[in-house]
Design a protein around this motif. Structure first.
Motif, mmCIF file in Angstrom:
data_model
loop_
_atom_site.group_PDB
_atom_site.id
_atom_site.type_symbol
_atom_site.label_atom_id
_atom_site.label_comp_id
_atom_site.label_asym_id
_atom_site.label_seq_id
_atom_site.Cartn_x
_atom_site.Cartn_y
_atom_site.Cartn_z
ATOM 1 N N SER A 245 -42.789 1.685 31.831
ATOM 2 C CA SER A 245 -43.477 2.983 31.710
ATOM 3 C C SER A 245 -43.658 3.554 33.152
ATOM 4 C CB SER A 245 -44.926 2.992 30.990
ATOM 5 O OG SER A 245 -45.247 4.279 30.705
ATOM 6 N N ALA A 246 -42.792 4.564 33.142
ATOM 7 C CA ALA A 246 -43.115 5.293 34.492
ATOM 8 C C ALA A 246 -43.451 6.997 34.504
ATOM 9 C CB ALA A 246 -41.375 5.364 34.945
ATOM 10 N N ARG A 247 -43.975 7.170 35.685
ATOM 11 C CA ARG A 247 -44.324 8.617 35.651
ATOM 12 C C ARG A 247 -44.222 9.181 37.097
ATOM 13 N NH1 ARG A 247 -44.953 7.364 31.321
ATOM 14 N NH2 ARG A 247 -46.880 7.777 29.802
ATOM 15 N N THR A 248 -43.940 10.608 37.384
ATOM 16 C CA THR A 248 -43.788 10.934 38.663
ATOM 17 C C THR A 248 -44.398 12.398 38.661
ATOM 18 O OG1 THR A 248 -42.250 11.322 40.613
ATOM 19 C CG2 THR A 248 -41.371 11.858 38.309
ATOM 20 N N ILE A 249 -44.646 12.857 39.878
ATOM 21 C CA ILE A 249 -45.111 14.320 40.107
ATOM 22 C C ILE A 249 -44.122 14.954 41.026
ATOM 23 C CG2 ILE A 249 -47.504 14.133 39.561
ATOM 24 C CD1 ILE A 249 -47.940 14.103 42.635
ATOM 25 N N ARG A 250 -43.056 14.174 41.323
ATOM 26 C CA ARG A 250 -42.099 14.705 42.099
ATOM 27 C C ARG A 250 -41.112 15.642 41.407
ATOM 28 N NH1 ARG A 250 -39.198 10.077 45.284
ATOM 29 N NH2 ARG A 250 -37.266 11.541 45.103
ATOM 30 N N THR A 251 -40.877 16.661 41.764
ATOM 31 C CA THR A 251 -39.872 17.821 41.196
ATOM 32 C C THR A 251 -38.376 17.397 41.290
ATOM 33 O OG1 THR A 251 -40.037 19.315 42.941
ATOM 34 C CG2 THR A 251 -41.385 19.422 41.104
ATOM 35 N N ASP A 252 -37.994 16.468 42.160
ATOM 36 C CA ASP A 252 -36.564 16.153 42.761
ATOM 37 C C ASP A 252 -36.226 14.975 42.247
ATOM 38 O OD1 ASP A 252 -38.287 14.678 44.340
ATOM 39 O OD2 ASP A 252 -37.021 14.560 46.091
ATOM 40 N N LEU A 253 -37.060 14.333 41.362
ATOM 41 C CA LEU A 253 -36.741 13.109 40.776
ATOM 42 C C LEU A 253 -36.670 12.981 39.265
ATOM 43 C CD1 LEU A 253 -36.249 9.816 41.262
ATOM 44 C CD2 LEU A 253 -38.808 9.740 41.295
ATOM 45 N N ASP A 254 -35.579 12.672 38.765
ATOM 46 C CA ASP A 254 -35.504 12.524 37.180
ATOM 47 C C ASP A 254 -35.479 11.171 36.810
ATOM 48 O OD1 ASP A 254 -34.614 12.227 34.447
ATOM 49 O OD2 ASP A 254 -33.142 13.584 34.874
ATOM 50 N N LEU A 255 -36.807 10.643 36.235
ATOM 51 C CA LEU A 255 -37.240 9.211 35.980
ATOM 52 C C LEU A 255 -36.150 8.943 34.685
ATOM 53 C CD1 LEU A 255 -41.096 9.018 36.230
ATOM 54 C CD2 LEU A 255 -39.215 7.952 37.611
ATOM 55 N N SER A 256 -35.997 9.563 33.675
ATOM 56 C CA SER A 256 -35.035 9.320 32.609
ATOM 57 C C SER A 256 -33.925 8.715 33.127
ATOM 58 C CB SER A 256 -35.168 10.389 31.550
ATOM 59 O OG SER A 256 -34.051 9.921 30.709
ATOM 60 N N ASP A 257 -33.301 9.618 33.917
ATOM 61 C CA ASP A 257 -31.981 9.354 34.580
ATOM 62 C C ASP A 257 -31.962 7.977 35.305
ATOM 63 O OD1 ASP A 257 -29.121 9.877 35.140
ATOM 64 O OD2 ASP A 257 -29.860 9.994 37.252
ATOM 65 N N LEU A 258 -33.074 7.900 36.299
ATOM 66 C CA LEU A 258 -33.147 6.686 36.973
ATOM 67 C C LEU A 258 -33.280 5.275 36.257
ATOM 68 C CD1 LEU A 258 -33.481 5.617 39.985
ATOM 69 C CD2 LEU A 258 -36.114 6.039 39.721
ATOM 70 N N LEU A 259 -34.089 5.219 35.376
ATOM 71 C CA LEU A 259 -34.279 4.229 34.300
ATOM 72 C C LEU A 259 -33.024 3.806 33.725
ATOM 73 C CD1 LEU A 259 -38.215 4.385 33.168
ATOM 74 C CD2 LEU A 259 -37.237 3.449 35.239
ATOM 75 N N GLU A 260 -32.507 4.754 33.266
ATOM 76 C CA GLU A 260 -31.141 4.546 32.724
ATOM 77 C C GLU A 260 -30.087 3.863 33.476
ATOM 78 O OE1 GLU A 260 -28.267 4.297 29.801
ATOM 79 O OE2 GLU A 260 -30.406 4.818 29.435
ATOM 80 N N ARG A 261 -30.153 4.344 34.574
ATOM 81 C CA ARG A 261 -28.980 3.895 35.709
ATOM 82 C C ARG A 261 -29.526 2.380 35.973
ATOM 83 N NH1 ARG A 261 -29.224 5.854 40.348
ATOM 84 N NH2 ARG A 261 -30.738 7.661 40.068
ATOM 85 N N LEU A 262 -30.946 2.277 35.974
ATOM 86 C CA LEU A 262 -31.173 0.868 36.691
ATOM 87 C C LEU A 262 -31.099 -0.257 35.628
ATOM 88 C CD1 LEU A 262 -34.245 1.843 38.827
ATOM 89 C CD2 LEU A 262 -31.904 1.069 39.586
ATOM 90 N N PHE A 263 -31.338 0.217 34.552
ATOM 91 C CA PHE A 263 -31.773 -0.747 33.229
ATOM 92 C C PHE A 263 -31.167 -0.622 32.053
ATOM 93 C CE2 PHE A 263 -35.671 -0.272 35.679
ATOM 94 C CZ PHE A 263 -35.637 -1.401 36.516
ATOM 95 N N GLY A 264 -30.079 0.497 31.708
ATOM 96 C CA GLY A 264 -29.535 0.865 30.633
ATOM 97 C C GLY A 264 -28.543 -0.183 30.274
ATOM 98 N N ASP A 265 -27.781 -0.780 31.377
ATOM 99 C CA ASP A 265 -26.855 -1.794 31.003
ATOM 100 C C ASP A 265 -27.176 -3.006 30.290
ATOM 101 O OD1 ASP A 265 -28.217 -2.350 33.430
ATOM 102 O OD2 ASP A 265 -26.576 -3.610 34.244
ATOM 103 N N VAL A 266 -28.701 -3.445 30.549
ATOM 104 C CA VAL A 266 -29.110 -4.668 29.884
ATOM 105 C C VAL A 266 -30.327 -4.285 28.950
ATOM 106 C CG1 VAL A 266 -28.902 -5.941 31.852
ATOM 107 C CG2 VAL A 266 -30.961 -4.642 31.732
ATOM 108 N N GLY A 267 -30.711 -2.989 28.732
ATOM 109 C CA GLY A 267 -31.612 -2.759 27.607
ATOM 110 C C GLY A 267 -31.427 -1.074 27.246
ATOM 111 N N SER A 268 -32.543 -0.524 27.110
ATOM 112 C CA SER A 268 -32.643 0.798 26.757
ATOM 113 C C SER A 268 -33.641 1.623 27.572
ATOM 114 C CB SER A 268 -33.145 1.089 25.075
ATOM 115 O OG SER A 268 -34.180 0.432 24.742
ATOM 116 N N ALA A 269 -33.316 2.622 27.814
ATOM 117 C CA ALA A 269 -34.347 3.570 28.669
ATOM 118 C C ALA A 269 -34.223 5.264 28.529
ATOM 119 C CB ALA A 269 -34.060 3.337 30.185
#
Length: 338
Positions: A263-287
């Motif tokens: 579970s991730a949260r951010t207040i940064r406007t230049d960061l897309d957490l959905s995209d980041l988690l998908e790139r980091l972990f989408g190959d082995v799970g779901s995000a």
């Protein structure tokens, strides 16, 4: 034809409606569902069923269902196929974060998440510029002759508050505008009672572990804990960590049965957490999720390198999740101070 006319026109042709929430529905999805239920009933729909899969474990979600008398049913295929129309609220695609078969065609979709492919529905109202689906549904009362009730105004206002972390986490101007509209029509006593909802004891135990295990690098926090009873505690803990002074981005992870949940949260406007988690972990799970609020799920076997105790499992999880996340953030910003 406006979205309001298209939706209300479609509802007037039907006698029954099934509304499907995403798995583990939150106040944004729940409030949008009961708002759509009122719109449907005022349009002549006699039967409305609200379905969901997963659990409702977050203390405020449970209180929401009780205080607003939300009539929910667990998803089943037989129940799903019973009514004339099918609507999705706060999600768009069959088979993604829901139990609906992927090949299903829908009648109505209401969502604020950006679509990544065509949505299989006859009437689609997806507004990426909005911060919540509750905001979209509130607009239907403002733009039609259907009168909003104090119950629905209160529910939608709470859904907006929780989705945008009480207007702290990147609300749009539309949330402020609709919030003002709803505030004058809401039941303030009911909202106060809802905000006083108690935590499950298991969630409090998880919070303690999250606080103890937290690791900070500059404005970022990561906390990996062991086994817990329900994954909702991770989202609650992530919300809490994000309001710590100087913190901009948070990731919390833990083990539920044979899965690792993130579970991730951010207040940064230049960061897309959905995209980041998908790139980091989408190959082995779901995000997936939002730019500022996202989650993921990995098989436990991915991080289990022969650990025989929970302590060893947490150490493996930290090596796998924490190092990847901090590394990706450092790459995206150029530097994370230790």
């Amino acid at each position: 034809m406006s979205p309001v006319d298209a939706v209300l026109g479609r509802l007037r042709t039907a006698s029954s409606l099934t509304i499907v929430c995403h798995d583990d529905p939150d106040p944004d999805a729940l409030s949008a569902a009961i708002a759509l239920e009122l719109l449907a009933r005022e349009s002549g729909v006699e039967t409305v069923d609200i379905l969901y899969s997963g659990t409702i474990a977050h203390q405020q979600n449970r209180a929401f269902v009780d205080l607003f008398d939300v009539e929910l049913e667990h998803y089943s295929q037989d129940r799903f196929e019973t009514n004339d129309l099918v609507a999705f609220v706060d999600h768009s695609y069959p088979g993604r974060n829901n139990s609906v078969p992927r090949e299903t065609d829908l009648d109505l979709v209401f969502d604020h998440h950006p679509p990544d492919r065509p949505i299989p529905a006859d009437v689609v109202d997806v507004r990426e510029e909005y911060g919540t689906t509750a905001t979209i549904l509130a607009e239907y009362f403002r733009r039609s002759r259907i009168e909003i009730t104090p119950r629905i105004a209160s529910a939608l206002l709470f859904g907006i508050h929780r989705e945008r972390l009480d207007f702290y986490n990147r609300p749009t101007d539309l949330e402020y505008e609709i919030g003002t509209y709803l505030h004058g029509r809401a039941d303030s006593d009911l909202l106060r009672e809802l905000y006083g909802a108690s935590f499950l004891p298991s969630s409090v135990d998880a919070f303690a572990n999250v606080l103890h295990n937290r690791v900070r690098r500059g404005p970022c926090l990561v906390s990996c804990i062991g086994r817990l009873e329900n994954r909702v505690a991770l989202a609650q803990a992530a919300d809490f960590l994000l309001v710590i002074d100087g913190i901009e981005t948070v990731l919390v992870c833990g083990i539920v049965r044979d899965q690792v949940f993130l579970s991730a949260r951010t207040i940064r406007t230049d960061l897309d957490l959905s995209d980041l988690l998908e790139r980091l972990f989408g190959d082995v799970g779901s995000a997936g999720g939002h730019e500022d609020m996202a989650g993921g799920q990995l098989p436990l076997a991915v991080i289990d390198d022969g650990a025989t105790t929970d302590v060893e499992l947490v150490a493996s999880m930290r090596r796998y999740v924490e190092d990847r996340f901090f590394g990706a953030l450092e790459h995206s910003t150029g530097k994370i101070d230790a």
